[in-house]
Design an enzyme around this catalytic site. Structure first.
Site, PDB file in Angstrom:
ATOM      1  N   GLY A   3      52.741  -5.385 -19.397  1.00  0.00           N
ATOM      2  CA  GLY A   3      52.547  -6.802 -19.727  1.00  0.00           C
ATOM      3  C   GLY A   3      53.069  -7.682 -18.604  1.00  0.00           C
ATOM      4  O   GLY A   3      52.416  -7.878 -17.576  1.00  0.00           O
ATOM      5  N   GLY A   4      54.271  -8.200 -18.785  1.00  0.00           N
ATOM      6  CA  GLY A   4      54.848  -9.169 -17.853  1.00  0.00           C
ATOM      7  C   GLY A   4      54.753  -8.760 -16.385  1.00  0.00           C
ATOM      8  O   GLY A   4      54.387  -9.580 -15.527  1.00  0.00           O
TER       9      GLY A   4
ATOM     10  N   HIS B  10      46.551  -4.109 -30.433  1.00  0.00           N
ATOM     11  CA  HIS B  10      47.843  -4.492 -29.838  1.00  0.00           C
ATOM     12  C   HIS B  10      48.744  -5.072 -30.934  1.00  0.00           C
ATOM     13  O   HIS B  10      48.254  -5.764 -31.834  1.00  0.00           O
ATOM     14  CB  HIS B  10      47.619  -5.516 -28.723  1.00  0.00           C
ATOM     15  CG  HIS B  10      48.844  -5.724 -27.888  1.00  0.00           C
ATOM     16  ND1 HIS B  10      49.890  -6.502 -28.319  1.00  0.00           N
ATOM     17  CD2 HIS B  10      49.219  -5.215 -26.688  1.00  0.00           C
ATOM     18  CE1 HIS B  10      50.854  -6.474 -27.403  1.00  0.00           C
ATOM     19  NE2 HIS B  10      50.466  -5.699 -26.407  1.00  0.00           N
TER      20      HIS B  10
ATOM     21  N   TRP C 216      47.254  -8.834 -19.171  1.00  0.00           N
ATOM     22  CA  TRP C 216      47.714 -10.173 -18.744  1.00  0.00           C
ATOM     23  C   TRP C 216      48.014 -11.076 -19.933  1.00  0.00           C
ATOM     24  O   TRP C 216      48.568 -12.162 -19.750  1.00  0.00           O
ATOM     25  CB  TRP C 216      46.651 -10.831 -17.863  1.00  0.00           C
ATOM     26  CG  TRP C 216      46.386 -10.139 -16.551  1.00  0.00           C
ATOM     27  CD1 TRP C 216      46.991  -9.007 -16.065  1.00  0.00           C
ATOM     28  CD2 TRP C 216      45.447 -10.540 -15.544  1.00  0.00           C
ATOM     29  NE1 TRP C 216      46.480  -8.676 -14.834  1.00  0.00           N
ATOM     30  CE2 TRP C 216      45.528  -9.609 -14.492  1.00  0.00           C
ATOM     31  CE3 TRP C 216      44.540 -11.599 -15.436  1.00  0.00           C
ATOM     32  CZ2 TRP C 216      44.740  -9.704 -13.339  1.00  0.00           C
ATOM     33  CZ3 TRP C 216      43.740 -11.698 -14.288  1.00  0.00           C
ATOM     34  CH2 TRP C 216      43.852 -10.756 -13.256  1.00  0.00           C
ATOM     35  N   LYS C 217      47.602 -10.678 -21.125  1.00  0.00           N
ATOM     36  CA  LYS C 217      47.785 -11.491 -22.337  1.00  0.00           C
ATOM     37  C   LYS C 217      47.205 -12.903 -22.095  1.00  0.00           C
ATOM     38  O   LYS C 217      46.199 -13.033 -21.397  1.00  0.00           O
ATOM     39  CB  LYS C 217      49.261 -11.500 -22.747  1.00  0.00           C
ATOM     40  CG  LYS C 217      49.808 -10.064 -22.886  1.00  0.00           C
ATOM     41  CD  LYS C 217      51.141  -9.959 -23.542  1.00  0.00           C
ATOM     42  CE  LYS C 217      51.551  -8.497 -23.620  1.00  0.00           C
ATOM     43  NZ  LYS C 217      52.815  -8.269 -24.297  1.00  0.00           N
TER      44      LYS C 217
HETATM   45  P1  13P Z   1      55.733  -6.188 -21.498  1.00  0.00           P
HETATM   46  O1  13P Z   1      55.492  -5.213 -20.360  1.00  0.00           O
HETATM   47  O2  13P Z   1      55.764  -7.606 -21.075  1.00  0.00           O
HETATM   48  O3  13P Z   1      56.928  -5.764 -22.321  1.00  0.00           O
HETATM   49  O4  13P Z   1      54.466  -6.060 -22.474  1.00  0.00           O
HETATM   50  C1  13P Z   1      54.001  -4.811 -22.850  1.00  0.00           C
HETATM   51  C2  13P Z   1      52.711  -4.978 -23.552  1.00  0.00           C
HETATM   52  O5  13P Z   1      52.643  -5.499 -24.658  1.00  0.00           O
HETATM   53  C3  13P Z   1      51.490  -4.534 -22.866  1.00  0.00           C
HETATM   54  O6  13P Z   1      50.393  -4.537 -23.718  1.00  0.00           O
END
Ligand code: 13P
Length: 251
Positions: free
Chosen positions: A235-236, A96, A10-11
Site C-alpha cells: 500500500g503506502g 480488500h 495505490w488505493k
Molecule cells: P500498507 O502497505 O499501506 O499497510 O497497505 C497494505 C494494503 O492494504 C495493500 O493492499
C-alpha cells in the site's frame, strides 16, 4: 512454478498526472528487478487508461482495485469487469479489507465479482485477513479459512487456478505494524494447506500467496524469504517508485 509477484495498491491516492509519473518511474526502474518477479500496479479507475498507456511495452501489468458484481446496466457509479479489461488491466484486486469494512462487501458479492472478472480474462488478487480482535481471540485461522471457503472454494479448480491470494492482516494495514515473518509464514502455510485440501497439493503449489500490511524496503526481504510467501501487496510504500522498486528488488 508459482510466480513471484510484487503488486502496488495505490488505493485512493495520486492525481492522474502524479499516477502517470509514478507508473513511468516504476517502469523505468524495473530493469533492476529480477526478471522472474511480476510487477503489478493498481491505480484508481480514473488513471487506468493513461497508466496502461504509460507502461505499454514494459514488464509492468496494471490492476484495478475493485469491479462491479453485475456485468452491465443501471448500476450508477459502478465499473464492470469488462470495462476494466478493455481499459488495459490484467488483474483486479477483490475483497480488500477496506472494501469489506467500509462498503459492505459480502462473500456472496465477491463470488459474483470473481466469476465476472475471470470471464473477462482478468486475474483476481483475492484478499483475506483477520482483524486485531480476531487474532487476539485466536480466531485468525478460522476467519481466513472462512474467507477462502465462502469465495475461492465456490469456484471451479480451473477458475481458482487463475487467482492470486493476498493475506493482509487488517491490524497491519497502514499501521506501521508488520506481521512477523513467523506469523506471516504460519498463516500462509495454513492457506496453502487449505488449498491443497480443497483442490489438491499440485494445485496449491502453483498458487501465489502474497503478504500485505506495512510491507516496506526494510522488512520485505525477510518476509519474501519465507517458503510460503510469494511476494507482497504493497500500500503506502507503493506510492514512491524508489520504495516500491526497493521492495521488488528484495527477492
Ligand atoms: P500498507 O502497505 O499501506 O499497510 O497497505 C497494505 C494494503 O492494504 C495493500 O493492499
Amino acid at each position: 512454478m508459482r510466480r513471484k509477484i510484487v503488486a502496488g495498491n495505490w488505493k485512493m491516492n495520486t492525481s492522474v498526472a502524479e499516477g502517470v509519473a509514478l507508473a513511468k518511474a516504476v517502469a523505468a526502474g524495473a530493469i533492476e528487478v529480477p526478471s522472474d518477479v511480476d510487477i503489478i500496479i493498481a491505480p484508481p479507475f480514473t488513471h487506468i487508461v493513461p497508466v496502461a498507456e504509460a507502461v505499454a511495452g514494459s514488464r509492468i501489468a496494471v490492476s484495478a482495485q475493485n469491479c462491479a458484481d453485475e456485468p452491465k446496466g443501471a448500476y450508477t457509479g459502478e465499473v464492470a469487469a469488462s470495462m476494466i479489461a478493455g481499459a488495459g488491466c490484467r488483474y483486479v484486486i477483490l475483497g480488500h479489507s477496506e472494501r469489506r469494512q467500509y462498503y459492505g462487501e459480502t462473500s456472496e458479492k465477491l463470488v459474483k465479482k470473481m466469476r465476472l472478472a475471470l470471464a473477462e480474462g482478468l486475474k483476481p488478487i483475492y484478499c483475506v485477513g483477520e482483524k486485531l480482535e480476531e487474532r487476539n481471540a485466536g480466531n485468525h485461522f478460522a476467519v481466513v479459512g472462512a474467507q477462502l471457503a465462502e469465495v475461492l472454494f465456490e469456484l471451479t479448480p480451473e477458475e481458482a487456478s487463475k487467482v492470486v491470494i493476498a493475506y493482509e492482516p487488517v491490524w497491519a494495514i497502514g499501521t506501521g505494524v508488520t506481521a512477523t515473518s513467523a506469523q506471516a509464514q504460519e498463516i500462509h502455510a495454513f492457506i496453502r494447506g487449505s488449498l491443497a485440501g480443497k483442490f489438491g497439493s499440485d494445485f496449491a503449489e502453483e498458487i501465489s500467496i502474497l503478504y500485505g500490511g506495512s510491507c516496506k524496503p526494510s522488512n520485505a526481504a525477510e518476509l519474501f524469504a519465507c517458503p510460503d510467501i510469494d511476494g507482497g501487496l504493497i500500500g503506502g510504500a507503493s506510492l514512491k517508485a524508489e520504495d516500491f522498486l526497493a521492495i521488488a528488488k528484495s527477492y
